[in-house]
Design an enzyme around this catalytic site. Structure first.
Site, mmCIF file in Angstrom:
data_model
loop_
_atom_site.group_PDB
_atom_site.id
_atom_site.type_symbol
_atom_site.label_atom_id
_atom_site.label_comp_id
_atom_site.label_asym_id
_atom_site.label_seq_id
_atom_site.Cartn_x
_atom_site.Cartn_y
_atom_site.Cartn_z
ATOM 1 N N ARG A 35 0.824 -1.220 0.000
ATOM 2 C CA ARG A 35 0.000 0.000 0.000
ATOM 3 C C ARG A 35 0.858 1.271 0.000
ATOM 4 O O ARG A 35 0.454 2.283 -0.563
ATOM 5 C CB ARG A 35 -0.948 0.000 1.194
ATOM 6 C CG ARG A 35 -2.056 -1.004 0.970
ATOM 7 C CD ARG A 35 -3.068 -0.993 2.053
ATOM 8 N NE ARG A 35 -4.246 -1.720 1.607
ATOM 9 C CZ ARG A 35 -5.236 -2.092 2.395
ATOM 10 N NH1 ARG A 35 -5.204 -1.789 3.663
ATOM 11 N NH2 ARG A 35 -6.261 -2.733 1.910
ATOM 12 N N LYS A 198 -16.502 -15.129 4.535
ATOM 13 C CA LYS A 198 -17.922 -14.864 4.794
ATOM 14 C C LYS A 198 -18.663 -14.210 3.650
ATOM 15 O O LYS A 198 -18.084 -13.460 2.870
ATOM 16 C CB LYS A 198 -18.021 -13.924 5.998
ATOM 17 C CG LYS A 198 -17.637 -14.602 7.262
ATOM 18 C CD LYS A 198 -17.822 -13.661 8.419
ATOM 19 C CE LYS A 198 -17.552 -14.375 9.733
ATOM 20 N NZ LYS A 198 -17.523 -13.454 10.841
ATOM 21 N N GLY A 354 -7.476 -7.682 0.154
ATOM 22 C CA GLY A 354 -6.200 -7.975 0.806
ATOM 23 C C GLY A 354 -5.709 -9.398 0.623
ATOM 24 O O GLY A 354 -4.559 -9.630 0.254
ATOM 25 N N GLY A 377 -12.671 -3.782 0.853
ATOM 26 C CA GLY A 377 -14.113 -3.602 0.769
ATOM 27 C C GLY A 377 -14.493 -2.549 -0.259
ATOM 28 O O GLY A 377 -15.562 -2.583 -0.849
HETATM 29 P P1 AMP Z 1 -12.487 -12.566 3.877
HETATM 30 O O1 AMP Z 1 -11.876 -11.541 4.753
HETATM 31 O O2 AMP Z 1 -13.939 -12.817 4.114
HETATM 32 O O3 AMP Z 1 -12.157 -12.347 2.412
HETATM 33 O O4 AMP Z 1 -11.765 -13.948 4.282
HETATM 34 C C1 AMP Z 1 -10.419 -14.245 4.069
HETATM 35 C C2 AMP Z 1 -10.051 -15.431 4.916
HETATM 36 O O5 AMP Z 1 -10.900 -16.509 4.590
HETATM 37 C C3 AMP Z 1 -8.646 -15.955 4.721
HETATM 38 O O6 AMP Z 1 -7.900 -15.656 5.864
HETATM 39 C C4 AMP Z 1 -8.831 -17.465 4.574
HETATM 40 O O7 AMP Z 1 -7.965 -18.227 5.388
HETATM 41 C C5 AMP Z 1 -10.256 -17.673 5.002
HETATM 42 N N1 AMP Z 1 -10.873 -18.856 4.410
HETATM 43 C C6 AMP Z 1 -10.915 -19.180 3.107
HETATM 44 N N2 AMP Z 1 -11.514 -20.378 2.933
HETATM 45 C C7 AMP Z 1 -11.866 -20.814 4.159
HETATM 46 C C8 AMP Z 1 -12.502 -21.998 4.655
HETATM 47 N N3 AMP Z 1 -12.906 -22.957 3.817
HETATM 48 N N4 AMP Z 1 -12.693 -22.091 5.973
HETATM 49 C C9 AMP Z 1 -12.281 -21.129 6.822
HETATM 50 N N5 AMP Z 1 -11.661 -19.994 6.422
HETATM 51 C C10 AMP Z 1 -11.467 -19.843 5.107
#
Ligand code: AMP
Length: 383
Positions: A35, A198, A354, A377
């Site tokens: 960044r 999520k 990120g 985001g």
């Molecule tokens: P986000 O901030 O929602 O984009 O989530 C990113 C995070 O999702 C990363 O740190 C990944 O380790 C996690 N992630 C990806 N796939 C999975 C999974 N199947 N179960 C748990 N965490 C996950």
């Protein structure tokens, strides 16, 4: 609005909102300086034009004023090395302290103000706080794409105090150009790939995308909520119970709009997130109790790869599994590889968020992607 390309900075103090929200380790060393690197063209442009850059940013999420962990002071040395100029640090971003450091700065020097979020007024978009910040510059430059969608004091409200003397920085211009290419001038088939933990936080993005894309690939932790919603057994995988209905609604919306949704068909499972944990491979909807789906399986990789390689525009946000742990990185690595192959074959690709950006860096594919966005985001919301 003025243009940074033609503006005469000679003798001007340029107040630049940058996004220096970089990860720091326990000893406050910078883990990833992407960044900061992304803001350099704008900073250097001001310096080379004979102006003084006054940099302001947030770092992390401090709750109650000053917290050492979130001090921007930790960035000074590295920043100075990257810019090749002396960086003066102001212990506060407004008030007499900030004003005296700014006054003392001369040509060839840079000022870095302390974390904006040590003041509650930043996130609230407080008018008085915005006005106090505005006093520090003759001209305002917004180059913080990652936070540009939020109506915070330093990103939006402050602009009211610069009638004419305001502009976007190079990063912001580049980001908007690439988003425009993807969202408004996309060649079809247009495939969006979403992953990460999520659905929450990505709903807006999904709704926007459904109006534009040909295919929507969903992987990572968020996919398991969709699988459960359609009746699958997902064991102890990540689940957002309160999003099950929403998942079904998204699928219905997609089908109404003629968007093809691709969900994983197989899963790599373990009982804990560890490189030593025994693995169990199953169909996506047959994950046994107590097992967590942590990466997409080889059949899913094959399925997603084909869709990606047949696309002319690709947007990717969010990893396909827990890629930070080597045992569960394969899906994300293969998808990054497929996106880079499609790009070599002429597709336009935009990777943002990120974690996807770290993944692309980790697998050394950054220069094989058309545009890597610094936004998380903010990636799409400003459209
Ligand atoms: P986000 O901030 O929602 O984009 O989530 C990113 C995070 O999702 C990363 O740190 C990944 O380790 C996690 N992630 C990806 N796939 C999975 C999974 N199947 N179960 C748990 N965490 C996950």
């Amino acid at each position: 609005m003025k243009s940074i390309e033609t503006y005469k900075f000679k003798g001007k103090r340029a107040l630049i909102r940058v996004d220096f929200n970089v990860p720091l380790d326990d000893s406050f060393s910078i883990v990833d300086d992407s960044r900061i690197l992304a803001a350099l063209p704008t900073i250097k442009c001001v310096l080379e034009g004979g102006g003084v850059p006054i940099l302001m940013s947030h770092l992390g999420r401090p709750k109650n004023g000053y917290t050492e962990q979130f001090s921007l002071r930790h960035l000074c040395q590295h920043l100075s090395e990257l810019i090749g100029a002396e960086v003066l640090f102001a212990n506060d971003c407004i008030g007499p302290e900030a004003e005296s450091v700014v006054q003392a700065a001369s040509e060839c020097q840079v000022v870095l103000l302390e974390n904006l979020r040590f003041h509650g007024g930043e996130k609230k978009g407080d008018d008085f706080f915005s006005k106090s910040l505005s006093k520090l510059g003759d001209v305002y430059i917004n180059d913080a794409f990652g936070t540009a969608h939020r109506a915070h004091a330093s990103t939006a409200i402050i602009a009211n105090y610069f009638a004419d003397e305001k502009m976007f920085g190079f990063l912001m211009n580049q980001e908007m150009l690439s988003l425009n290419t993807v969202l408004n001038e996309s060649k079809k088939p247009f495939t969006a790939i979403l992953g990460g933990a999520k659905i929450t936080g990505k709903i807006e993005i999904i709704n926007q995308l459904l109006n534009r894309v040909t295919n929507l690939i969903i992987g990572g932790g968020m996919a398991y909520t969709f699988i459960k919603a359609t009746g699958g057994n997902i064991g102890a995988s990540l689940i957002e119970e309160d999003r099950l209905e929403l998942a079904l609604k998204i699928m219905k919306n997609a089908s109404d709009k003629g968007v093809q949704i691709y969900l994983p068909i197989d899963s790599i499972n373990a009982q804990e997130i560890s490189n030593d944990a025994p693995l169990k491979y199953t169909a996506i909807n047959e994950i046994p109790t107590n097992w967590k789906g942590l990466d997409i399986g080889f059949k899913t990789i094959e399925l997603f790869r084909n869709v990606i390689l047949n696309s002319k525009t690709i947007m990717w946000n969010g990893p396909m599994g827990v890629f930070e742990t080597t045992a569960f990185q394969e899906g994300t690595k293969e998808i990054a590889q497929a996106v880079s192959e499609a790009t070599q074959n002429g597709a336009y690709s935009l990777v943002g968020g990120g974690d996807s950006v770290s993944a692309v860096n980790k697998f050394q594919l950054r220069d094989k992607i058309s545009y890597v966005s610094t936004g998380g985001g903010g990636f799409i919301r400003i459209y």
